[in-house]
Design an enzyme around this catalytic site. Structure first.
Site, PDB file in Angstrom:
ATOM      1  CG  HIS A   1      18.150 -26.961  30.338  1.00 52.52           C
ATOM      2  ND1 HIS A   1      18.229 -26.498  31.624  1.00 52.52           N
ATOM      3  CD2 HIS A   1      18.752 -26.037  29.559  1.00 52.52           C
ATOM      4  CE1 HIS A   1      18.887 -25.355  31.628  1.00 52.52           C
ATOM      5  NE2 HIS A   1      19.217 -25.052  30.391  1.00 52.52           N
TER       6      HIS A   1
ATOM      7  CD  GLU B   1      23.072 -17.478  32.105  1.00 52.37           C
ATOM      8  OE1 GLU B   1      22.049 -18.045  31.710  1.00 52.37           O
ATOM      9  OE2 GLU B   1      24.200 -17.991  32.010  1.00 52.37           O
TER      10      GLU B   1
ATOM     11  CG  ASP C   1      19.501 -19.510  34.175  1.00 54.52           C
ATOM     12  OD1 ASP C   1      18.763 -20.125  34.960  1.00 54.52           O
ATOM     13  OD2 ASP C   1      20.353 -20.077  33.466  1.00 54.52           O
TER      14      ASP C   1
ATOM     15  CB  CYS D   1      20.842 -16.934  23.365  1.00 53.29           C
ATOM     16  SG  CYS D   1      21.629 -16.919  24.976  1.00 53.29           S
TER      17      CYS D   1
HETATM   18  C1  PEP Z   1      19.151 -18.783  29.620  1.00 52.55           C
HETATM   19  O1  PEP Z   1      19.345 -18.926  30.834  1.00 52.55           O
HETATM   20  O2  PEP Z   1      18.316 -18.003  29.141  1.00 52.55           O
HETATM   21  C2  PEP Z   1      19.940 -19.580  28.649  1.00 52.55           C
HETATM   22  C3  PEP Z   1      19.880 -19.326  27.357  1.00 52.55           C
HETATM   23  O3  PEP Z   1      20.673 -20.612  29.116  1.00 52.55           O
HETATM   24  P1  PEP Z   1      20.023 -21.983  29.645  1.00 52.55           P
HETATM   25  O4  PEP Z   1      18.583 -21.998  29.242  1.00 52.55           O
HETATM   26  O5  PEP Z   1      20.784 -23.094  29.017  1.00 52.55           O
HETATM   27  O6  PEP Z   1      20.226 -21.889  31.121  1.00 52.55           O
HETATM   28 MG    MG Z   2      21.046 -20.000  31.564  1.00 52.23          MG
END
Ligand code: PEP
Ligand code: MG
Length: 544
Positions: A188, A427, A451, A498
Site C-alpha cells: 500500500h 479479490e 489481492d 480497481c
Molecule cells: C486490490 O486488492 O486489488 C485492491 C484494489 O485493494 P487493496 O489494494 O487496497 O487491497
Molecule cells: Mg484488496
C-alpha cells in the site's frame, strides 16, 4: 558520485536532498554510564521539548482539522504532566541506574498494558496514546527523526521501510520521492506513491552518509545517483522538464471521451485514499471515484474516527465530485494496514487473517458508524458502497442487513439520504467461483487484482523476495477476470477493475475485449490510460 540500484514503482525523476528517516534507531541501552542526576535532567529536558512539540502540533491541527481532532495533542501534552507517569520513569532511573530512554520506554509499555486491560473503552484507547507520547520522548532523547519524517525543505525520503500509516502522515508538499531498503511494488505504500505521483525506488541499499546529500532519483532506470556529476545532473534536469512537458500534453486530453477508434466507450475512474486526493481526481479529469480506500481515514487517526468525522469527509468528497460517482469501499483494515488502536492480535498469516469485512461483521459498532456516515453523505452526491474481501453470499446478506438497519435508524430520525448502489470487490478466488450467485445480490463488481493475484498465485504481495515468481499477467488471473466479467454481465451487474492491473497499458486492449465496463486507476494514470484507449481499434484482429 555514488550509484545505487533498486526497483522502481513509478517512472519519473526526482531531484533534491536526501533525508534519512531513522525510526528504527531507538534501541535503548538499559544501563546508563551517566549519574542518576544527569539522567533525570536528560529526561526532564526531553519531556519539556516533547510538550513544546505537542503544543505546536495542537496549533497546527487546530487550523487544519478543527478543535475536536486537535484535542488529542492536548491530551498527550497533559500525559507528560501526570504524576504517576513521572514517578514511574524517575523510579526506574533511580533504582535501576537506567538510561532515560529505557525508563521512558518501559514506563510507556507498562502503562499501555495496564490501560489496555481496562474495561472502559475510552481508557483502553489511551493505551495507544501513552505509547505514542513515550516514543516521542524516546525519539527526542535518542536524537531520532520523529513523527513527520520530512524537514522544512522538500526532500527525497530514505527509510528502511514505511508503513501505510506513516506514509499518509507525510507532508506531501515536502516529499519529492521515496527510497526504501525493503517494501514491495504491490504494497500500500507503493500504491500511495503512485497516487501522489511520487517517483519511488524500493530495495535500495543506502548508508548513513547519504543524509543531506543532493541526489537524483531516476525511476526510469531504477537507480539513484548520490552527489551526481554535473553533466548527469543537467541531463536529468532536462529529463524532468521533458516529463513535465509530456504531462502538460496529456492535459490536452481533458474532457475528451474514453472511446476507442471504433467507438467502444469505457469508464475511467480514479482511486483515492483521502479527501485531499480529490483535487488530483479533478485535475486528471477522472469520470468518478472507483475506489475510495476509506481505511486510510482510520490509519490517519489516533482513535476510531467518529461517525460525524467520517460524514464530514465523505460529504466533502461527494460534494466536490458534483454528482459524479463516488464508490466508497468500507473499512479494509488488517494485514499490512494496521492502526494500533484496533488492538488486533498478532497473526501468523495476516493476509489470510482477521481483516476487512471480517472485522466489520464482528465489530458492528465500528461498521455501523461508517455505514451511517456514508448514508448521510449520500444526500450530497452520487455515492456507492463497496464491500471488500467477500467470499460468500452470506457475508453480503449480513452486510446488507446491517446497512438496512442503519438506513432505518436514519430514516426514523428524518435524516436525508440518496440512492446508494451496492457492490463488492472481487479479490478472492472464492468470489470468482461464486460470481454468478454473488451477482444476484449486488449491482456491481470491482476486481481487486492486487489481492486476487496474491490469493490466486499464493504469493504474498508484501514479500519482495517473491517478485521473481510474481507474474501480473498470469493466465489464471486473466481467466478469472474474464469469468467475473461474464458472470456479472449475465446477471445485470457492471464490472470494473480497481487493482493496479487496471493501469497496465499492455492489458488495456485485453480488458476492453473482455467487456470490462470501468477501469479505476491512480489519478496520474487516468490520462495515459485515456490516450491508450483512444488509440485502440477493436474492429481489427488483436495482435498475436
Ligand atoms: C486490490 O486488492 O486489488 C485492491 C484494489 O485493494 P487493496 O489494494 O487496497 O487491497
Ligand atoms: Mg484488496
Amino acid at each position: 558520485m555514488q550509484v545505487a540500484t533498486g526497483k522502481s514503482i513509478l517512472n519519473g525523476v526526482a531531484i533534491g536532498p536526501l533525508r534519512i528517516y531513522r525510526k528504527e534507531e531507538t534501541q535503548t541501552a538499559v544501563s546508563s554510564t551517566l549519574t542518576v542526576a544527569e539522567e533525570l535532567a536528560r529526561f526532564d529536558s526531553a519531556r519539556v521539548k516533547a510538550q513544546e512539540q505537542l503544543g505546536a502540533l495542537y496549533e497546527k491541527a487546530l487550523d487544519e482539522v478543527g478543535e475536536e481532532n486537535a484535542a488529542i495533542f492536548e491530551i498527550h501534552e497533559m500525559m507528560l504532566d501526570d504524576d504517576d507517569y513521572l514517578d514511574a520513569v524517575k523510579s526506574i532511573i533511580e533504582t535501576q541506574g537506567a538510561t532515560a530512554e529505557y525508563a521512558v520506554a518501559t514506563t510507556g509499555e507498562n502503562f499501555a498494558a495496564a490501560f489496555a486491560d481496562m474495561e472502559d473503552a475510552y481508557m483502553k484507547a489511551r493505551a495507544t496514546d501513552i505509547k505514542d507520547v513515550s516514543s516521542r520522548v524516546v525519539n527526542i532523547l535518542s536524537g531520532a527523526t520523529e513523527g513527520n519524517a520530512l524537514g522544512d525543505e522538500p526532500s527525497i525520503l530514505v527509510a528502511d521501510d514505511l508503513t501505510p500509516s506513516e506514509t499518509v502522515q507525510l507532508d506531501k508538499s515536502k516529499l519529492l520521492g521515496f527510497i526504501t531498503r525493503y517494501g514491495s511494488s504491490n504494497s500500500h505504500t507503493a500504491i500511495l506513491a503512485r497516487t501522489m505521483n511520487i517517483p519511488a525506488l524500493i530495495g535500495v541499499e543506502y548508508d548513513d552518509s547519504w543524509d543531506g546529500k543532493l541526489a537524483v532519483l531516476d525511476g526510469y532506470n531504477h537507480c539513484v545517483y548520490v552527489d551526481p556529476a554535473p553533466e548527469l545532473l543537467t541531463t536529468m534536469e532536462e529529463k524532468r522538464k521533458e516529463d513535465l512537458k509530456q504531462e502538460a500534453l496529456l492535459q490536452g486530453l481533458k474532457k475528451k471521451p474514453n472511446v476507442t477508434l471504433d467507438g467502444k466507450e469505457i469508464k475511467v475512474y480514479a482511486n483515492i485514499g483521502n479527501a485531499s486526493d480529490v483535487g488530483l481526481v479533478l485535475q486528471n479529469d477522472a469520470g468518478g471515484i472507483g475506489l475510495f480506500r476509506s481505511e486510510f481515514i482510520y490509519l490517519d487517526s489516533q482513535d476510531f474516527p467518529t461517525e460525524d468525522e467520517q460524514f464530514a469527509i465523505y460529504k466533502r468528497v461527494a460534494e466536490t465530485m458534483a454528482g459524479k460517482k463516488v464508490i466508497i469501499r468500507t473499512l479494509d483494515i488488517g494485514a499490512d494496514k494496521q492502526a494500533s488502536y484496533f488492538n488486533l492480535d498478532k497473526e501468523e498469516n495476516p493476509a489470510l487473517g482477521y481483516r476487512a469485512i471480517r472485522i466489520c461483521l464482528t465489530r458492528k459498532d465500528i461498521f455501523k458508524a461508517q455505514l451511517r456516515a456514508i448514508l448521510r453523505a449520500s444526500a450530497y452526491g452520487t455515492v456507492s458502497i463497496m464491500f471488500p474481501m467477500i467470499i460468500s453470499v452470506r457475508e453480503i446478506r449480513d452486510a446488507k442487513d446491517i446497512l438496512e438497519e442503519c438506513r432505518r435508524e436514519l430514516r426514523e430520525k428524518g435524516v436525508p439520504m440518496g440512492e446508494v448502489e451496492i457492490g463488492i470487490m472481487i479479490e478472492t478466488p472464492a468470489a470468482v467461483m461464486l460470481a454468478d450467485e454473488l451477482a444476484e445480490e449486488v449491482e456491481f463488481f470491482s476486481l481487486g487484482t492486487n489481492d486476487l493475484t496474491q490469493y490466486t498465485l499464493a504469493i504474498d504481495r508484501q514479500n519482495p523476495k517473491l517478485d521473481a515468481f510474481y507474474d501480473a499477467h498470469h493466465p489464471a488471473v486473466l481467466r478469472m477476470i474474464r469469468q467475473t466479467v461474464e458472470a456479472g454481465h449475465r446477471h445485470g451487474c457492471w464490472v470494473g477493475i480497481c487493482g493496479e492491473l487496471g493501469a497496465d497499458l499492455t492489458l488495456t486492449e485485453t480488458f476492453l475485449r473482455m467487456g470490462v465496463d470501468e477501469l479505476s486507476v491512480s489519478p496520474p494514470a487516468v490520462l495515459p490510460l485515456r490516450k491508450k484507449i483512444r488509440s485502440l481499434d477493436l474492429s481489427k484482429e488483436p495482435e498475436a
